[in-house]
Design an enzyme around this catalytic site. Structure first.
Site, PDB file in Angstrom:
ATOM      1  N   SER A  89     -10.055  89.697   3.016  1.00  0.00           N
ATOM      2  CA  SER A  89      -9.373  90.768   3.284  1.00  0.00           C
ATOM      3  C   SER A  89      -9.315  90.912   4.907  1.00  0.00           C
ATOM      4  O   SER A  89      -8.378  91.384   5.621  1.00  0.00           O
ATOM      5  CB  SER A  89     -10.120  92.068   3.216  1.00  0.00           C
ATOM      6  OG  SER A  89     -11.442  91.780   3.819  1.00  0.00           O
ATOM      7  N   LYS A 102     -12.943  92.642  13.501  1.00  0.00           N
ATOM      8  CA  LYS A 102     -12.299  93.322  12.251  1.00  0.00           C
ATOM      9  C   LYS A 102     -12.507  94.776  12.123  1.00  0.00           C
ATOM     10  O   LYS A 102     -13.689  95.033  12.347  1.00  0.00           O
ATOM     11  CB  LYS A 102     -12.992  92.327  10.970  1.00  0.00           C
ATOM     12  CG  LYS A 102     -12.332  92.826   9.503  1.00  0.00           C
ATOM     13  CD  LYS A 102     -12.911  92.130   8.468  1.00  0.00           C
ATOM     14  CE  LYS A 102     -12.480  92.365   7.212  1.00  0.00           C
ATOM     15  NZ  LYS A 102     -13.211  91.582   6.117  1.00  0.00           N
ATOM     16  N   SER A 151     -13.723  87.012   2.124  1.00  0.00           N
ATOM     17  CA  SER A 151     -12.729  87.305   3.076  1.00  0.00           C
ATOM     18  C   SER A 151     -13.056  87.010   4.667  1.00  0.00           C
ATOM     19  O   SER A 151     -12.053  87.190   5.282  1.00  0.00           O
ATOM     20  CB  SER A 151     -12.962  88.950   3.250  1.00  0.00           C
ATOM     21  OG  SER A 151     -12.467  89.659   2.073  1.00  0.00           O
TER      22      SER A 151
HETATM   23  N1  GLN Z   1     -10.812  89.044  -2.124  1.00  0.00           N
HETATM   24  C1  GLN Z   1     -12.220  89.547  -2.517  1.00  0.00           C
HETATM   25  C2  GLN Z   1     -12.120  91.065  -3.176  1.00  0.00           C
HETATM   26  O1  GLN Z   1     -10.759  91.390  -2.831  1.00  0.00           O
HETATM   27  C3  GLN Z   1     -12.983  89.526  -1.193  1.00  0.00           C
HETATM   28  C4  GLN Z   1     -13.127  90.708  -0.505  1.00  0.00           C
HETATM   29  C5  GLN Z   1     -14.167  90.489   0.680  1.00  0.00           C
HETATM   30  O2  GLN Z   1     -14.833  89.441   0.693  1.00  0.00           O
HETATM   31  N2  GLN Z   1     -14.330  91.522   1.389  1.00  0.00           N
HETATM   32  O3  GLN Z   1     -12.793  91.573  -3.329  1.00  0.00           O
END
Ligand code: GLN
EC number: 6.3.5.7
Length: 511
Positions: free
Chosen positions: A155, A80, A179
């Site tokens: 994400s 990532k 994420s």
């Molecule tokens: N969807 C969550 C957010 O927007 C999780 C993000 C993440 O885990 N990096 O913050």
């Protein structure tokens, strides 16, 4: 598609160890696959074939020389883009870091390289890991391999889609509010968020430091566990990294598939995680999974966690507060892009022009929210209250784990939605995190694995398991056992049901 791309990492590793295939062949097969389908998937932001093949050849020659190598040596790995690496740019999905080359590798990447894994590319993500669909990436969205007009989650949609589309057998992700687990659920893959501090955050571009955790993604529970073992462990570069003798997650996963490991397991179902908005097919699959567990002698216990309903609200104060502070360093001086406004200007003008051009809408929204929540006069009312809620959620988990060994829930309330479907309303994305966020607020580990397909849309559904801090191995043991039951039910591994994307190049790509 080469058969080398359509096998588990464990099987590929066994073939490499037996010298039936070379790492160079495995890496080239995956690079070919990326060339074949990634125009339709958009999982990768960067590849570096020359560096990847050179690293693979090095492993092949060390193996030929009889060197003792790690179990995953020679297996390709997608990374990532939140993790900095020396072989490719590291952007965290943001324009402000376009082309940024790191002078060092993030610790999880360094550990993977030391174990002989071959980095084959950097994967797409929501900008600075803020999002649930990968549509917030400055470099365009990623498409879900199951249905190309659907989001892969976020994400870490790039890592999940890469694994789901057979572009990589293994990938690294980061999980601040879901994420890793949420995209795993939406793409029919497996992903784990380790105990906070279990994996070093050194070199993980920070979103919210008290919540961020790096972890593994793969197509099976065992593969996820194998990668977990490689990246876990203490790192003096990260002051929150735990100095703990972690048991082998892979050994736990193997134990899980071997015997009667579900008998007597107490599985908690939290009332507050069975949200009204849960899609019928998700609910049906979840109830079926519970029935499978019960039939194996697991005990299903209903759990009350009264403060979970405030988790999303608390998270969306704590996260923006920490993010606004972490993102202050993108100031046009130290990192990345610089925009000089017309007629030049003061340092403040350059900084504000740079941040205006370099950050996307969601990042700006959260910086403003976080700065407000931390401002004098509001600090106690917002940030302080959110921290108190966090403690209450931790207590809810503590009392739940007095009654049960693991907690199970749907990973997400719905299957993958259509690209663009949530429009400009961030609340719809935020609410999709309700099931994953509590684990981050409490620092406990979570695992998502596929539990079937929702009949109404033909898309994968994820099962989430959570355990007390330090008990990551318990998740792999139970997860592997459930995965085996699902495989027996379906007559084949879940990943073997994923579309081959044979015609993907004629599919519609949203990029
Ligand atoms: N969807 C969550 C957010 O927007 C999780 C993000 C993440 O885990 N990096 O913050």
């Amino acid at each position: 598609m080469s058969e080398l791309t359509r096998m588990t990492a464990a099987d590929l590793a066994a073939k490499l160890t037996a010298r039936e295939v070379s790492s160079e062949e495995a890496v080239r097969a995956h690079l070919d696959r990326i060339a074949e389908v990634d125009a339709s998937i958009g999982a990768f932001l960067a590849t570096n074939a020359e560096a990847s093949v050179a690293a693979a050849r090095d492993i092949d020659s060390r193996r030929a020389a009889g060197e003792e190598l790690g179990e995953l040596a020679g297996v390709p790995l997608a990374v990532k883009d939140v993790l900095v690496t020396t072989d490719m740019p590291s952007t965290s999905g943001s324009r402000i870091l376009e082309g940024y080359m790191s002078p060092f590798d993030a610790t999880p990447v360094a550990k993977a390289r030391a174990a002989g894994l071959i980095s084959i590319g950097k994967t797409n993500m929501d900008e600075f890991a803020m999002g649930s669909s990968t549509e917030n990436s400055a470099y365009g969205p990623t498409n879900n391999p199951w249905q190309l007009d659907r989001v892969p989650g976020g994400s870490g949609g790039g890592s999940a889609a890469a694994v789901g589309a057979f572009e990589a057998p293994l990938a690294l992700g980061s999980d601040t509010g879901g994420s890793i687990r949420q995209p795993a659920a939406l793409t029919g893959t497996v992903g784990a968020k380790p105990t906070y501090g279990g994996v070093s955050r050194y070199g993980a571009i920070a979103l919210a430091s008290s919540l961020d955790q790096v972890g593994p993604c793969a197509r099976t529970v065992l593969d996820t566990a194998l990668l977990h073992d490689v990246i876990a462990g203490h790192d003096h570069h990260d002051s929150t990294s735990l100095d703990f003798a972690w048991p082998s997650m892979a050994a736990a996963a193997r134990e899980g598939t071997a015997g009667d490991s579900l008998r007597g397991l107490r599985v908690g179902v939290v009332k507050q995680l069975m949200l009204d908005g849960v899609q019928p097919g998700v609910k049906a699959r979840f109830e079926e999974a519970l029935a499978l567990l019960a039939a194996q002698g697991a005990e299903i216990v209903e759990i009350d966690a009264p403060h979970f309903e405030y988790a999303v609200a608390a998270y969306y104060l704590i996260l923006p507060a920490e993010a606004s502070s972490n993102l202050a360093k993108y100031d046009s001086v130290r990192f990345g892009m610089r925009v000089t406004p017309q007629g030049g200007g003061t340092v403040e003008n350059v900084m504000s022009a740079t941040r205006a051009a370099g950050f996307g809408a969601e990042v700006k929204r959260r910086i403003i929210l976080g700065t407000y929540a931390l401002s004098a006069g509001y600090y106690d009312a917002y940030y302080g209250s959110a921290q108190k809620v966090r403690t209450l959620i931790q207590r809810d988990f503590a009392s739940a784990f007095e009654q049960v060994d693991v907690i199970a829930s749907p990973t997400t309330p719905t299957t993958a939605w259509k690209l663009g479907e949530h429009g400009a309303d961030p609340m719809q994305d935020y609410l999709n995190d309700a099931t994953t966020i509590p684990a981050n607020l409490a620092g406990i580990p979570g695992l998502s694995l596929p539990m079937g397909i929702a009949p109404e849309d033909g898309l994968p559904v994820g099962l989430q398991l959570m355990a007390p801090a330090f008990e990551d191995a318990r998740l792999y043991r139970a997860g592997a056992a459930i995965e085996r039951l699902i495989e027996e039910r379906d007559g084949k591994p879940f990943w073997a049901q994923a579309p081959s994307l044979a015609n993907a190049t004629t599919g519609k790509a949203a990029r």
